[in-house]
Design a protein around this motif. Structure first.
Motif, PDB file in Angstrom:
ATOM      1  N   ALA A  13       6.327  60.483  54.647  1.00 27.91           N
ATOM      2  CA  ALA A  13       6.849  61.363  55.028  1.00 27.91           C
ATOM      3  C   ALA A  13       6.348  62.150  56.490  1.00 27.91           C
ATOM      4  O   ALA A  13       6.896  62.747  57.216  1.00 27.91           O
ATOM      5  CB  ALA A  13       6.272  63.070  54.195  1.00 27.91           C
ATOM      6  N   GLN A  19       8.860  66.940  54.244  1.00 23.49           N
ATOM      7  CA  GLN A  19       7.997  66.775  53.203  1.00 23.49           C
ATOM      8  C   GLN A  19       7.688  65.774  52.042  1.00 23.49           C
ATOM      9  O   GLN A  19       8.727  64.775  51.756  1.00 23.49           O
ATOM     10  CB  GLN A  19       8.290  68.154  52.425  1.00 23.49           C
ATOM     11  N   VAL A  23      10.955  62.793  49.952  1.00 26.20           N
ATOM     12  CA  VAL A  23      10.790  61.058  49.952  1.00 26.20           C
ATOM     13  C   VAL A  23      10.857  60.876  48.814  1.00 26.20           C
ATOM     14  O   VAL A  23      11.067  59.700  48.544  1.00 26.20           O
ATOM     15  CB  VAL A  23       9.532  60.668  50.763  1.00 26.20           C
TER      16      VAL A  23
END
Length: 65
Positions: A13, A19, A23
């Motif tokens: 990330a 964030q 992922v």
């Protein structure tokens, strides 16, 4: 020279500037390569695996993160 450091969701990330939950969502939807290693149920990817994936992602033409 290969980079065999293992990266977590958090590391990936940070590399692609999203964030960690994003992922995780990529993996859930089959957009992330299979993990190179799983330890205690947690997936990890080699840095080189992530870099190849980033280079091949749509919209990243020629990008070198």
């Amino acid at each position: 020279m290969t980079d065999r450091r293992l990266w977590s969701y958090k590391d990936i990330a940070a590399h692609i500037k999203v964030q960690p939950d994003t992922v995780r969502s990529y993996r859930k939807h089959g957009l992330l390569p299979p993990p190179d290693h799983v330890e205690s149920g947690k997936p990890y990817w080699y840095a080189d695996t992530v870099r190849r994936w980033v280079a091949a992602r749509p919209g990243n033409r020629g990008r070198r993160d």
